[in-house]
Design a protein around this motif. Structure first.
Motif, PDB file in Angstrom:
ATOM      1  N   ALA A  86      30.683  37.705  34.994  1.00 28.06           N
ATOM      2  CA  ALA A  86      30.039  38.426  36.085  1.00 28.06           C
ATOM      3  C   ALA A  86      28.842  37.540  36.654  1.00 28.06           C
ATOM      4  CB  ALA A  86      29.362  39.802  35.435  1.00 28.06           C
ATOM      5  N   PRO A  87      28.281  38.315  37.892  1.00 29.29           N
ATOM      6  CA  PRO A  87      27.213  37.518  38.634  1.00 29.29           C
ATOM      7  C   PRO A  87      26.049  37.077  37.496  1.00 29.29           C
ATOM      8  CG  PRO A  87      28.054  39.396  40.224  1.00 29.29           C
ATOM      9  CD  PRO A  87      28.875  39.472  38.801  1.00 29.29           C
ATOM     10  N   MET A  88      25.787  37.770  36.809  1.00 30.00           N
ATOM     11  CA  MET A  88      24.606  37.673  35.814  1.00 30.00           C
ATOM     12  C   MET A  88      24.800  36.475  35.013  1.00 30.00           C
ATOM     13  SD  MET A  88      25.236  40.568  32.898  1.00 30.00           S
ATOM     14  CE  MET A  88      24.334  39.703  31.613  1.00 30.00           C
ATOM     15  N   ARG A 112      36.781  41.456  41.083  1.00 25.79           N
ATOM     16  CA  ARG A 112      36.031  41.932  42.076  1.00 25.79           C
ATOM     17  C   ARG A 112      35.995  43.327  41.939  1.00 25.79           C
ATOM     18  NH1 ARG A 112      32.815  38.988  46.319  1.00 25.79           N
ATOM     19  NH2 ARG A 112      32.130  40.401  47.720  1.00 25.79           N
ATOM     20  N   ARG A 113      37.223  43.856  42.182  1.00 20.84           N
ATOM     21  CA  ARG A 113      37.061  45.475  42.536  1.00 20.84           C
ATOM     22  C   ARG A 113      36.684  46.274  40.927  1.00 20.84           C
ATOM     23  NH1 ARG A 113      42.347  44.310  44.804  1.00 20.84           N
ATOM     24  NH2 ARG A 113      43.257  44.876  42.861  1.00 20.84           N
ATOM     25  N   ALA A 114      36.378  45.373  40.039  1.00 22.47           N
ATOM     26  CA  ALA A 114      36.056  45.989  38.805  1.00 22.47           C
ATOM     27  C   ALA A 114      34.689  46.287  38.314  1.00 22.47           C
ATOM     28  CB  ALA A 114      36.344  45.107  37.543  1.00 22.47           C
ATOM     29  N   PHE A 115      33.759  45.719  39.296  1.00 20.60           N
ATOM     30  CA  PHE A 115      32.329  45.987  39.544  1.00 20.60           C
ATOM     31  C   PHE A 115      32.111  47.347  40.314  1.00 20.60           C
ATOM     32  CE2 PHE A 115      32.864  41.401  39.374  1.00 20.60           C
ATOM     33  CZ  PHE A 115      32.054  41.241  38.150  1.00 20.60           C
ATOM     34  N   ARG A 116      31.334  48.346  39.555  1.00 19.58           N
ATOM     35  CA  ARG A 116      31.174  49.483  40.184  1.00 19.58           C
ATOM     36  C   ARG A 116      30.149  49.535  40.946  1.00 19.58           C
ATOM     37  NH1 ARG A 116      30.658  52.903  34.386  1.00 19.58           N
ATOM     38  NH2 ARG A 116      29.209  51.056  34.174  1.00 19.58           N
ATOM     39  N   SER A 117      29.237  49.117  40.986  1.00 24.28           N
ATOM     40  CA  SER A 117      28.143  49.128  42.091  1.00 24.28           C
ATOM     41  C   SER A 117      27.173  47.918  42.041  1.00 24.28           C
ATOM     42  CB  SER A 117      27.410  50.385  41.929  1.00 24.28           C
ATOM     43  OG  SER A 117      26.637  50.255  40.557  1.00 24.28           O
ATOM     44  N   ALA A 118      26.685  47.623  43.286  1.00 17.06           N
ATOM     45  CA  ALA A 118      25.848  46.563  43.391  1.00 17.06           C
ATOM     46  C   ALA A 118      24.792  46.376  42.763  1.00 17.06           C
ATOM     47  CB  ALA A 118      25.577  46.181  44.994  1.00 17.06           C
ATOM     48  N   SER A 119      23.966  47.747  42.735  1.00 15.05           N
ATOM     49  CA  SER A 119      22.734  48.037  42.030  1.00 15.05           C
ATOM     50  C   SER A 119      22.838  47.750  40.652  1.00 15.05           C
ATOM     51  CB  SER A 119      22.202  49.550  42.492  1.00 15.05           C
ATOM     52  OG  SER A 119      23.356  50.294  41.948  1.00 15.05           O
ATOM     53  N   GLU A 120      23.894  48.059  40.044  1.00 11.35           N
ATOM     54  CA  GLU A 120      24.090  48.146  38.688  1.00 11.35           C
ATOM     55  C   GLU A 120      24.121  46.593  38.104  1.00 11.35           C
ATOM     56  OE1 GLU A 120      27.427  48.960  34.940  1.00 11.35           O
ATOM     57  OE2 GLU A 120      27.334  50.206  36.711  1.00 11.35           O
ATOM     58  N   GLU A 121      24.846  45.776  38.966  1.00 11.96           N
ATOM     59  CA  GLU A 121      24.987  44.416  38.663  1.00 11.96           C
ATOM     60  C   GLU A 121      23.398  43.767  39.077  1.00 11.96           C
ATOM     61  OE1 GLU A 121      27.446  42.874  37.469  1.00 11.96           O
ATOM     62  OE2 GLU A 121      28.298  45.027  37.539  1.00 11.96           O
ATOM     63  N   TYR A 122      22.856  44.073  39.983  1.00 16.49           N
ATOM     64  CA  TYR A 122      21.568  43.686  40.180  1.00 16.49           C
ATOM     65  C   TYR A 122      20.675  43.844  39.225  1.00 16.49           C
ATOM     66  CZ  TYR A 122      17.022  42.532  42.795  1.00 16.49           C
ATOM     67  OH  TYR A 122      16.007  42.148  43.020  1.00 16.49           O
ATOM     68  N   ALA A 123      20.781  45.179  38.544  1.00 18.09           N
ATOM     69  CA  ALA A 123      19.865  45.301  37.420  1.00 18.09           C
ATOM     70  C   ALA A 123      20.369  44.524  36.128  1.00 18.09           C
ATOM     71  CB  ALA A 123      20.482  46.768  36.954  1.00 18.09           C
ATOM     72  N   LYS A 124      21.593  43.980  36.071  1.00 20.65           N
ATOM     73  CA  LYS A 124      21.740  43.213  35.156  1.00 20.65           C
ATOM     74  C   LYS A 124      21.058  41.819  35.375  1.00 20.65           C
ATOM     75  CE  LYS A 124      26.085  45.561  33.619  1.00 20.65           C
ATOM     76  NZ  LYS A 124      27.589  45.388  33.716  1.00 20.65           N
ATOM     77  N   ILE A 125      21.166  41.334  36.587  1.00 19.39           N
ATOM     78  CA  ILE A 125      20.522  40.080  36.969  1.00 19.39           C
ATOM     79  C   ILE A 125      19.187  40.148  36.709  1.00 19.39           C
ATOM     80  CG2 ILE A 125      19.791  38.809  39.003  1.00 19.39           C
ATOM     81  CD1 ILE A 125      22.807  39.337  40.026  1.00 19.39           C
TER      82      ILE A 125
END
Length: 743
Positions: free
Chosen positions: A50-52, A193-206
């Protein structure tokens, strides 16, 4: 008549189609080497999940480069843009050509260097993996370079920024350090890439990853912001200490309730420090910032141990915040066990975790007096102590704080607390055994403490712990994990010991949640000691036998006892009797031939003259029944498979666990008389002498079960499915309420 049209009939989805047009073949398929591009994408998918994970690798590289300032920019949760700018040493122009090739690194030269890794990265796969699943741009400037250099990468090699241009790095303006820009992450892996649900969720993990390193990396300033936002989400200064960093990231509610802990053990080769919240702070979810040798990792064992430590200080459902900085000697640590370096293995894990939790527990106990709460008398017959100074100042008419929440229904309350009265204190004196006598205001040591420690003396040795990497032991440990029963393991891990029910049938009562269970502690102890044998394999303590008995004499005692038992049951003939006569010499010879292995792996030391010097110590504070020693040694002959390494270790540890399992004890004489056992009542002097020995062992066993064995079950046991036969639920609070509501 018009000819029929040819219609393509599609096969159902999920139907496997043959590779060639010749139809399925029964011949074995040819093994081919995968294309290097496929290999690289598989590796990239393991490391960058994942991006994190991409950001974690980039942060670690920046800190390794001596940076004191990190600026992070994120767009669409890191999928569109992930940029990190540092002021570190930079990268030489000559190294840019191989920067993104796999296994190119400046931190590792030989395999032996893995035992002394002191940096975050070492494999040289992070940038290579990112370049295979994203567009990567690197701008860097060293201190002795007159300008910065910018390079673009794809699939691990240099590529031109635009078609028709040169792929060589280009000179550009830039400041000292390195800026890495990752664009369109997973552009060529659409399913992920389609598996990531929302950008805000990934940003929270970052933000979670940045926050962890911002707390730990003292002397490094961190800032992280979302693309397009004027303000920053995280910002820490270079000069901020750890507490200030926690306050900036996690809030003042956490920072105001922190206590500091430090623990060090040169023998175990570790030192640990950190900050933990006290009993005034609790939330619904445990937060643990764990760094082992400055690497952010996760550990289920440490999290579980910390939660158990806090269970005595926090209300039910409350969880702490803990930051742990653990440094272990590099040669005791294996960092190369997980693709993302999320997990590590290290020696003496249980002892190190126990030392850390004991230190945290002592710190919490010191500040535990700061809590304020109202109390009431549980039983009318219990007399309260003299009022405290605070009570005298406020007086009895002080107003009570009104309840702010709805009172929970009584059948959902868990009434277990190690500090309240034990149920045995309410029994008649005749049913109590060696109860401690206490006086108000005085601290006394339980009388059974002398029974447990009588004749025992512990010494610390300088023997270096062995690092066991045997495939057979790893396979046996994996077999235990595969047979794990999750709900039973959680029940045992959260239980409270109630008391000993039947020493003859080896049954004890425990409570977990609002349920009461009867468990066969012989089965649970057998499994516990087997698992201790696997986890501590090769690193057992020793029980010194003084004077050391002769091995052959012990074996003869066991053989004679077995022969008498078989003869009493009429199950022997002359040939079998001869086997009992010859068995001690054969087994003694077998053990003498293998005494080096027994000494190294099992701490069973046998002298050249055949004297048994030591036995393994599996659990400190627990003394097995030495009356079972002759039979244990006798079974080491026919019941051990000496021909296979894995089976040898498995069968030996099973026999060792059986030796350590608590023995059956007869019921107390008063209970036998109540049951009408006239034979016991008429034993005379011999029975009295035997009863005196049994009473001593009974008192010793009761204390060992409560204070040694069951705490070890709670902390260390992985309950397997076979243990389900040894557990019976006898009551639960909700069921009892239904019964009483009908009355």
């Amino acid at each position: 008549m018009e000819p029929e049209m040819d219609v393509d009939v599609q096969e159902p989805r999920g139907t496997k189609r043959p590779i060639d047009d010749e139809g399925p073949s029964h011949k074995p398929k040819k093994i081919r080497a995968l294309d290097p591009d496929v290999v690289n994408k598989i590796a990239a998918g393991e490391i960058i999940v994942a991006p994190m994970h991409a950001l974690k690798e980039l942060i670690e590289n920046a800190v390794d480069a001596g940076s004191t300032s990190l600026e992070i920019l994120v767009k669409e949760g890191g999928l569109k843009l992930l940029q990190i700018t540092d002021n570190g040493h930079g990268i030489d122009q000559d190294d840019l050509s191989i920067l993104c090739e796999r296994f190119t690194t400046s931190k590792l030269k030989e395999f032996e260097d893995l035992t002394s890794i002191a940096t975050y990265g070492f494999r040289g796969e992070a940038l290579a993996s990112i370049s295979h699943i994203a567009h990567l741009t690197v701008t860097t400037k060293t201190a002795d370079s007159s300008c910065a250099w910018r390079a673009h990468y794809s699939d691990g090699i240099l590529v031109p920024p635009k078609p028709g241009q040169s792929a060589a790095p280009k000179a550009t303006a830039g400041r000292g350090g390195t800026q890495i820009t990752v664009e369109d992450l997973f552009y060529n892996v659409p399913t992920r890439r389609r598996a990531f649900r929302s950008a805000s969720e990934e940003y929270a993990k970052i933000l979670d990853v940045v926050g962890r390193y911002a707390v730990h990396c003292s002397g490094v300033a961190f800032s992280c912001r979302k693309h397009g936002d004027a303000g920053v989400s995280i910002s820490t200064a270079v000069a901020s200490n750890t507490t200030d960093r926690i306050r900036q990231i996690h809030g003042s509610a956490v920072a105001n309730e922190l206590v500091e802990f430090n623990v060090k053990d040169e023998k175990l080769g570790f030192s640990s420090s950190g900050l933990a919240t006290n009993a005034n702070y609790h939330v619904k979810r445990t937060t643990i910032l764990l760094f082992i040798n400055h690497r952010s990792v996760e550990s289920t064992a440490i999290k579980r141990a910390v939660e158990q430590t806090y269970s005595s200080f926090l209300p039910k459902g409350g969880h702490p915040f803990v930051y742990i900085d653990l440094e272990i000697e590099p040669h005791r640590l294996d960092v190369n066990v997980h693709p993302t370096k999320r997990e590590v293995n290290f020696l003496n894990e249980d002892e190190i975790i126990e030392a850390i939790c004991n230190n945290i527990r002592s710190k919490l106990a010191q500040v535990d007096s700061s809590r304020t709460f109202l109390t009431q008398t549980l039983l009318p017959s219990v007399q309260t102590l003299a009022p405290s100074n605070q009570d005298l100042e406020t007086g009895p008419s002080a107003p009570k704080t009104p309840a702010t929440s709805k009172k929970p229904y009584e059948n959902n309350l868990v009434r277990t607390d190690s500090r309240v009265r034990k149920i045995t204190s309410m029994l008649p004196p005749a049913m109590q055994m060696h109860q401690p006598t206490t006086t108000a205001g005085a601290e006394t040591e339980p009388a059974s403490q002398t029974v447990l420690d009588e004749g025992l003396h512990y010494e610390t040795t300088d023997r270096e712990p062995l690092k066991i990497a045997l495939t057979s032991i790893k396979a046996l440990r994996a077999a235990v994990r595969n047979s794990m029963h999750n709900s039973l393991t959680e029940t045992i891990a959260s239980h409270s010991y109630v008391g000993l029910v039947d020493e003859q049938r080896r049954i004890a009562a425990v409570q977990s949640g609002v349920k009461l269970y009867l468990i066969d502690y012989s089965m649970f102890c057998n499994e516990l000691f087997y698992q201790i044998g696997l986890t501590d394999f090769g690193n057992f303590g020793t029980i010194n036998l003084d004077p050391a008995p002769k091995l052959i004499d012990i074996l003869r005692i066991a053989a004679e006892a077995e022969a008498e038992t078989a003869q009493a049951q009429n199950n022997t003939n002359e040939e079998q009797q001869q086997i009992f006569v010859n068995a001690p010499e054969i087994i003694a010879k077998t053990l003498l031939e293998r005494r080096e292995m027994l000494s190294e792996y099992f701490s069973i030391h046998i002298s050249d003259e055949g004297h048994l010097l030591t036995l393994p110590l599996l659990l400190k504070g627990y003394l097995p029944c030495l009356g079972k020693l002759p039979r244990f040694l006798l079974r080491l002959g026919p019941y051990i498979d000496w021909s296979s390494e894995q089976e040898c270790f498995r069968t030996f540890l099973l026999e060792l666990a059986a030796f350590y399992t608590p023995e059956q004890l007869p019921r107390p004489q008063s209970q036998q008389q109540d049951l009408g056992d006239s034979d016991t009542a008429n034993q005379g002097d011999t029975g009295d002498a035997e009863d005196g020995y049994i009473q001593t062992r009974r008192a010793q066993m009761a204390r060992m079960l409560e204070h040694v064995v069951f705490p070890a079950l709670r902390a260390r046991l992985v309950a397997t499915t076979r243990l389900l036969r040894g557990v019976v639920e006898v009551a639960d609070l909700k069921g009892l309420y239904r019964v009483f509501e009908r009355c």
